[in-house]
Design a protein around this motif. Structure first.
Motif, PDB file in Angstrom:
ATOM      1  N   ALA A  46      10.655  19.330  55.375  1.00  0.00           N
ATOM      2  CA  ALA A  46       9.714  19.740  56.539  1.00  0.00           C
ATOM      3  C   ALA A  46       8.322  20.126  55.914  1.00  0.00           C
ATOM      4  O   ALA A  46       7.492  19.674  56.131  1.00  0.00           O
ATOM      5  N   PHE A  47       8.372  21.319  55.394  1.00  0.00           N
ATOM      6  CA  PHE A  47       7.122  21.946  54.716  1.00  0.00           C
ATOM      7  C   PHE A  47       5.937  21.812  55.725  1.00  0.00           C
ATOM      8  O   PHE A  47       4.849  21.657  55.037  1.00  0.00           O
ATOM      9  N   TRP A  48       6.254  22.576  56.993  1.00  0.00           N
ATOM     10  CA  TRP A  48       4.834  22.387  57.683  1.00  0.00           C
ATOM     11  C   TRP A  48       4.046  23.570  57.195  1.00  0.00           C
ATOM     12  O   TRP A  48       4.326  24.415  56.336  1.00  0.00           O
ATOM     13  N   CYS A  49       2.699  23.668  57.773  1.00  0.00           N
ATOM     14  CA  CYS A  49       1.944  24.808  57.601  1.00  0.00           C
ATOM     15  C   CYS A  49       3.000  26.132  57.817  1.00  0.00           C
ATOM     16  O   CYS A  49       2.759  27.327  56.892  1.00  0.00           O
ATOM     17  N   CYS A  50       3.639  26.346  58.972  1.00  0.00           N
ATOM     18  CA  CYS A  50       4.301  27.371  59.176  1.00  0.00           C
ATOM     19  C   CYS A  50       5.535  27.752  58.289  1.00  0.00           C
ATOM     20  O   CYS A  50       6.156  28.880  58.165  1.00  0.00           O
ATOM     21  N   THR A  51       5.964  26.681  57.495  1.00  0.00           N
ATOM     22  CA  THR A  51       6.971  26.839  56.410  1.00  0.00           C
ATOM     23  C   THR A  51       6.356  27.886  55.108  1.00  0.00           C
ATOM     24  O   THR A  51       6.840  28.748  54.657  1.00  0.00           O
ATOM     25  N   GLY A  52       4.989  27.403  55.138  1.00  0.00           N
ATOM     26  CA  GLY A  52       4.340  27.913  53.911  1.00  0.00           C
ATOM     27  C   GLY A  52       4.033  29.640  54.222  1.00  0.00           C
ATOM     28  O   GLY A  52       4.160  30.450  53.492  1.00  0.00           O
ATOM     29  N   THR A  53       3.380  29.651  55.562  1.00  0.00           N
ATOM     30  CA  THR A  53       3.362  31.051  55.961  1.00  0.00           C
ATOM     31  C   THR A  53       4.590  31.946  55.835  1.00  0.00           C
ATOM     32  O   THR A  53       4.486  33.180  55.804  1.00  0.00           O
ATOM     33  N   GLY A  54       5.596  31.160  56.394  1.00  0.00           N
ATOM     34  CA  GLY A  54       6.806  31.934  56.795  1.00  0.00           C
ATOM     35  C   GLY A  54       7.369  32.509  55.291  1.00  0.00           C
ATOM     36  O   GLY A  54       7.889  33.519  55.235  1.00  0.00           O
ATOM     37  N   VAL A  55       7.449  31.731  54.257  1.00  0.00           N
ATOM     38  CA  VAL A  55       7.947  32.082  52.998  1.00  0.00           C
ATOM     39  C   VAL A  55       7.112  33.228  52.403  1.00  0.00           C
ATOM     40  O   VAL A  55       7.468  34.053  51.769  1.00  0.00           O
ATOM     41  N   GLU A  56       5.607  33.343  52.746  1.00  0.00           N
ATOM     42  CA  GLU A  56       4.795  34.013  52.589  1.00  0.00           C
ATOM     43  C   GLU A  56       5.235  35.616  53.220  1.00  0.00           C
ATOM     44  O   GLU A  56       5.235  36.692  52.697  1.00  0.00           O
ATOM     45  N   GLU A  57       5.186  35.503  54.487  1.00  0.00           N
ATOM     46  CA  GLU A  57       5.638  36.581  55.387  1.00  0.00           C
ATOM     47  C   GLU A  57       6.870  37.222  54.969  1.00  0.00           C
ATOM     48  O   GLU A  57       6.653  38.608  54.827  1.00  0.00           O
ATOM     49  N   TYR A  58       7.973  36.604  54.682  1.00  0.00           N
ATOM     50  CA  TYR A  58       9.112  37.200  54.465  1.00  0.00           C
ATOM     51  C   TYR A  58       9.261  37.570  53.107  1.00  0.00           C
ATOM     52  O   TYR A  58      10.405  38.332  52.622  1.00  0.00           O
ATOM     53  N   SER A  59       8.463  37.258  52.203  1.00  0.00           N
ATOM     54  CA  SER A  59       8.004  37.895  50.724  1.00  0.00           C
ATOM     55  C   SER A  59       7.194  39.223  50.967  1.00  0.00           C
ATOM     56  O   SER A  59       7.447  40.135  49.747  1.00  0.00           O
ATOM     57  N   LYS A  60       6.714  39.470  51.949  1.00  0.00           N
ATOM     58  CA  LYS A  60       6.018  40.814  51.889  1.00  0.00           C
ATOM     59  C   LYS A  60       6.127  41.686  53.117  1.00  0.00           C
ATOM     60  O   LYS A  60       5.083  42.316  53.703  1.00  0.00           O
ATOM     61  N   VAL A  61       7.380  42.029  53.721  1.00  0.00           N
ATOM     62  CA  VAL A  61       7.551  42.689  54.829  1.00  0.00           C
ATOM     63  C   VAL A  61       7.294  44.198  54.525  1.00  0.00           C
ATOM     64  O   VAL A  61       7.327  44.779  55.372  1.00  0.00           O
ATOM     65  N   ASN A  62       7.093  44.700  53.378  1.00  0.00           N
ATOM     66  CA  ASN A  62       6.898  45.920  52.976  1.00  0.00           C
ATOM     67  C   ASN A  62       5.621  46.220  52.769  1.00  0.00           C
ATOM     68  O   ASN A  62       5.244  47.484  52.515  1.00  0.00           O
ATOM     69  N   ASP A  63       4.457  45.370  53.102  1.00  0.00           N
ATOM     70  CA  ASP A  63       3.166  45.512  52.860  1.00  0.00           C
ATOM     71  C   ASP A  63       2.529  46.378  53.957  1.00  0.00           C
ATOM     72  O   ASP A  63       1.298  46.805  53.728  1.00  0.00           O
ATOM     73  N   SER A  64       2.943  46.881  55.040  1.00  0.00           N
ATOM     74  CA  SER A  64       2.353  47.350  56.151  1.00  0.00           C
ATOM     75  C   SER A  64       3.095  48.588  56.850  1.00  0.00           C
ATOM     76  O   SER A  64       2.767  49.128  57.661  1.00  0.00           O
ATOM     77  N   ILE A  65       4.162  48.919  56.221  1.00  0.00           N
ATOM     78  CA  ILE A  65       4.927  50.195  56.505  1.00  0.00           C
ATOM     79  C   ILE A  65       4.187  51.254  56.694  1.00  0.00           C
ATOM     80  O   ILE A  65       4.109  52.079  57.616  1.00  0.00           O
ATOM     81  N   TYR A  66       3.634  51.570  55.680  1.00  0.00           N
ATOM     82  CA  TYR A  66       3.097  52.677  55.318  1.00  0.00           C
ATOM     83  C   TYR A  66       1.519  52.555  54.883  1.00  0.00           C
ATOM     84  O   TYR A  66       1.301  51.836  53.940  1.00  0.00           O
ATOM     85  N   PHE A  67       0.421  53.580  55.340  1.00  0.00           N
ATOM     86  CA  PHE A  67      -0.947  53.707  54.657  1.00  0.00           C
ATOM     87  C   PHE A  67      -0.993  54.966  54.505  1.00  0.00           C
ATOM     88  O   PHE A  67      -0.328  55.976  54.981  1.00  0.00           O
ATOM     89  N   HIS A  68      -2.057  55.204  53.770  1.00  0.00           N
ATOM     90  CA  HIS A  68      -2.833  56.719  53.382  1.00  0.00           C
ATOM     91  C   HIS A  68      -4.260  56.952  53.355  1.00  0.00           C
ATOM     92  O   HIS A  68      -4.773  56.013  53.157  1.00  0.00           O
ATOM     93  N   ASP A  69      -4.318  58.135  53.662  1.00  0.00           N
ATOM     94  CA  ASP A  69      -6.002  58.605  53.169  1.00  0.00           C
ATOM     95  C   ASP A  69      -5.573  59.628  51.880  1.00  0.00           C
ATOM     96  O   ASP A  69      -4.588  59.771  51.645  1.00  0.00           O
ATOM     97  N   ALA A  70      -6.775  60.454  51.887  1.00  0.00           N
ATOM     98  CA  ALA A  70      -6.495  61.423  50.654  1.00  0.00           C
ATOM     99  C   ALA A  70      -5.601  62.301  51.036  1.00  0.00           C
ATOM    100  O   ALA A  70      -4.994  62.871  50.208  1.00  0.00           O
ATOM    101  N   LYS A  71      -5.479  62.851  52.391  1.00  0.00           N
ATOM    102  CA  LYS A  71      -4.527  64.012  52.850  1.00  0.00           C
ATOM    103  C   LYS A  71      -3.483  63.570  53.687  1.00  0.00           C
ATOM    104  O   LYS A  71      -2.562  64.621  53.942  1.00  0.00           O
ATOM    105  N   ASN A  72      -3.139  62.431  54.221  1.00  0.00           N
ATOM    106  CA  ASN A  72      -2.141  62.109  55.366  1.00  0.00           C
ATOM    107  C   ASN A  72      -1.515  60.741  54.747  1.00  0.00           C
ATOM    108  O   ASN A  72      -2.168  59.764  54.212  1.00  0.00           O
ATOM    109  N   ILE A  73      -0.339  60.738  54.987  1.00  0.00           N
ATOM    110  CA  ILE A  73       0.490  59.387  55.047  1.00  0.00           C
ATOM    111  C   ILE A  73       0.869  58.942  56.432  1.00  0.00           C
ATOM    112  O   ILE A  73       1.238  59.832  57.066  1.00  0.00           O
ATOM    113  N   TYR A  74       0.616  57.666  56.827  1.00  0.00           N
ATOM    114  CA  TYR A  74       0.880  57.024  58.170  1.00  0.00           C
ATOM    115  C   TYR A  74       1.750  56.072  58.187  1.00  0.00           C
ATOM    116  O   TYR A  74       2.131  55.275  57.367  1.00  0.00           O
ATOM    117  N   VAL A  75       2.954  56.403  59.185  1.00  0.00           N
ATOM    118  CA  VAL A  75       4.197  55.762  59.157  1.00  0.00           C
ATOM    119  C   VAL A  75       3.765  54.774  60.410  1.00  0.00           C
ATOM    120  O   VAL A  75       3.873  55.238  61.614  1.00  0.00           O
TER     121      VAL A  75
END
Length: 644
Positions: free
Chosen positions: A414-443
């Motif tokens: 298959a190897f559609w374009c969405c196969t490619g973005t899919g294997v990237e997406e499911y390799s980085k499911v942890n990249d947007s759970i938390y953010f922070h600034d100098a004083k706070n953590i955002y869930v």
């Protein structure tokens, strides 16, 4: 079509070093820190970006997944990455370079006669390996990526050109002859190598990427501006983004200039004027360009690029997105706000959702607006999770035509374009759970995970079975008391209450939907924060046809189950995607007094998320769209008012 992973060089420079404080670095992270410390920085130590995010993501090396829906997707994806042999990935690169190869060719979009060959094998796959390593510390997947980088370097030409197809494809592009998106594939290969450098410290990958960029500079240099703009009508992926990203880690101005060279004025000029002329344009050809604009703003403080990214995001999410958050029908946009006639079998190309999530991260980093993560969450649980089957096979489209079904690719053909973005997406499911600034953590997302925040000498553990559980628990781990703010996103759908207990004690805290519930205090080791967020049924009507409605439970779009009549294995798993069906299923109808579909739906008893129509002539069952796998379904319903 498709895209690459987010580069955040500032994270590596700051937090990799900080990890050596509170937390002992395991060997793989110590090696990564040493490699990252070799990345050049500007004289003031801030790097080469002019605009840094006010709200910073945590490096994936500091976030680890725990049990839950997202970790399950990551692990399924990891097994698929192991499955694909390097020799087969390298086959067409070696053929093009005149090197011996006896590997069995891959099929589909990686077949030796496909003009996009190499986009997955030398691009998306490398990005996925790099991201998986950053997410998990998996040395085996890093070694697989390193080996692929080394073999691809042998295929690179003396002038820097590297592809699985000959450079003559670019001659065809220059002479306006038919060719299928050579720069699109070139971008993927550059991005994969750059990700291997950024996330694993592979210096050879950086050198390969730079030489590829140098070739592109020489190729584009003699082409007059008007001819170049005409050539940009052919899809070029995110060549502007990867060029800006390369500048961000090297400081070599020629790469920044290459990024600006790839500005497609036909698309960017109206957006800069805040005009929506997206109708008739191929959706995922253009989302990567706008991600590139976001990066152009960050590396050059180009306010015009900020306007382009901001306006585009607002236009797509408000005028061109379905209830799921997904966009496109037949891969194209249509007249703003006209979605009712575009509920087709080829709606919602998965790449579009991947790339809109990437763009959303940039806007959030600039603004910290929690509503951006309301949208991000919709995409995550309705167009990303659920487009991967239990064996790691991925989808191209999420069909919206009533009675259609989900169609998945096959492991090697298959190897559609969405196969490619899919294997990237499911390799980085942890990249947007938390953010922070100098004083706070955002869930921002509710997912089983643990984040380390060295600057505060704490970590935060989140335990939840969301979205199957309407609650989450956060536990503070700290060697000594630490003062900071904990900001927990209150989703737009949390209209039935959002309550917080700390160490069993109820808290009086403002928790308005589309905002943050903020907890400021000195935290101690073992402090536990229990968050309850009851879900409820609500509707999302089509803008141009309010009587056509989707039903959601919390963030989850519910799908009406329409049986398996006529479906075969070949229809569900194939190499070309979904697409025709002799059966014609009308959109199911609901009859209600209020004209609201939610009035006709009720949750069934038991712990599972199962629903059924109520007080209708015919009973239909519903469940979250992401749980649909091998059956026909509908997302939208025609709602009629009862007459008295």
């Amino acid at each position: 079509m498709c895209e690459q992973s987010k580069l955040s060089r500032r994270n590596f420079l700051g937090s990799a070093a900080a990890l050596g404080g509170l937390f002992l670095l395991p060997p793989h992270l110590k090696a990564l820190q040493d490699a990252v410390m070799d990345i050049p920085v500007s004289a003031d130590g801030t790097g080469y970006e002019k605009v840094l995010w006010r709200y910073k993501d945590f490096p994936m090396t500091q976030v680890r997944m725990r049990d839950g829906v997202l970790k399950n997707a990551l692990e399924i994806n990891r097994q698929y990455l192991y499955l694909v042999p390097n020799d087969r990935l390298l086959h067409t690169f070696r053929l093009t370079a005149g090197l011996p190869t006896s590997a069995e060719p891959l099929g589909g979009w990686e077949a030796p006669d496909c003009e996009l060959r190499g986009h997955f094998a030398g691009g998306h796959y490398l990005s996925a390996c790099a991201l998986m390593y950053a997410s998990t510390g998996d040395e085996k997947i890093k070694a697989k990526g390193d080996a692929l980088v080394a073999e691809l370097a042998k295929c690179q030409q003396p002038d820097g050109y590297l592809s699985a197809f000959p450079a003559s494809f670019f001659d065809r592009l220059r002479h306006y002859q038919k060719v299928w998106a050579p720069f699109y594939t070139y971008h993927k290969i550059m991005a994969g190598h750059l990700d291997m450098y950024v996330h694993t410290g592979n210096q050879q990958a950086l050198e390969t990427c730079k030489r590829m960029a140098d070739w592109a500079i020489e190729y584009t240099k003699p082409i007059p501006a008007d001819q170049w703009q005409r050539m940009l009508l052919v899809e070029q992926g995110g060549m502007n983004e990867v060029s800006f990203n390369l500048y961000a880690v090297t400081g070599e101005k020629k790469y920044r200039d290459l990024g600006f060279r790839f500005e497609h004025k036909l698309i960017f000029d109206p957006l800069a004027k805040r005009e929506d002329h997206l109708a008739g344009n191929h959706a995922n050809t253009n989302i990567p360009k706008v991600i590139g604009a976001a990066r152009g703003y960050e590396v050059a403080d180009d306010k015009r690029y900020h306007t382009i990214a901001e306006f585009f995001w607002g236009a797509v999410t408000s005028q061109h997105a379905y209830a799921t958050g997904g966009t496109s029908d037949g891969e194209f946009w249509h007249k703003p706000g006209t979605l009712a006639e575009h509920l087709g079998p080829a709606a919602e190309e998965c790449c579009c959702s991947y790339n809109m999530m990437k763009l959303s991260r940039h806007l959030y980093g600039w603004t910290g607006d929690p509503r951006i993560f309301d949208y991000y969450e919709r995409l995550m649980y309705n167009v990303r999770i659920g487009t991967q089957d239990p064996k790691g096979m991925l989808m191209y489209y999420v069909s919206l035509k009533p009675g259609y079904w989900k169609t998945f690719g096959t492991p090697f053909d298959a190897f559609w374009c969405c196969t490619g973005t899919g294997v990237e997406e499911y390799s980085k499911v942890n990249d947007s759970i938390y953010f922070h600034d100098a004083k706070n953590i955002y869930v921002n997302l509710f997912a089983g995970s643990e984040v380390q925040w060295p600057e505060k000498n704490v970590s935060l553990v989140q335990e939840t079975n969301f979205p199957l559980e309407e609650a989450t628990t956060l536990t503070v781990r700290a060697q000594k008391p630490s003062a900071f703010g904990l900001k927990i996103r209150v989703p737009y759908w949390a209209t039935n209450g959002f309550t917080i207990h700390i160490n069993g004690q109820p808290q009086s805290v403002e928790a308005k939907p589309e905002s943050y519930a903020t907890l400021h205090r000195t935290w101690h080791d073992g402090d536990t924060i229990k968050v309850s967020m009851p879900m409820s049924l609500h509707i999302s009507p089509i803008p141009d046809s309010p009587d056509v409605q989707a039903v959601l439970y919390g963030p989850l779009v519910l799908a009406g189950e329409m049986g398996r009549h006529g479906l075969t294995e070949k229809q569900i798993y194939g190499d070309s995607g979904p697409f025709s069906d002799k059966e014609n299923y009308p959109m199911p109808e609901l009859l209600t007094a209020s004209g609201q579909a939610g009035e006709a739906i009720e949750r069934l008893p038991g712990g599972e998320l199962r629903f059924a129509t109520a007080n209708q002539q015919q009973t239909m069952h519903l469940k979250p769209l992401y749980q649909i796998m091998d059956e026909r379904y509908t997302v939208y319903w025609k709602v009629n008012r009862k007459t008295v």
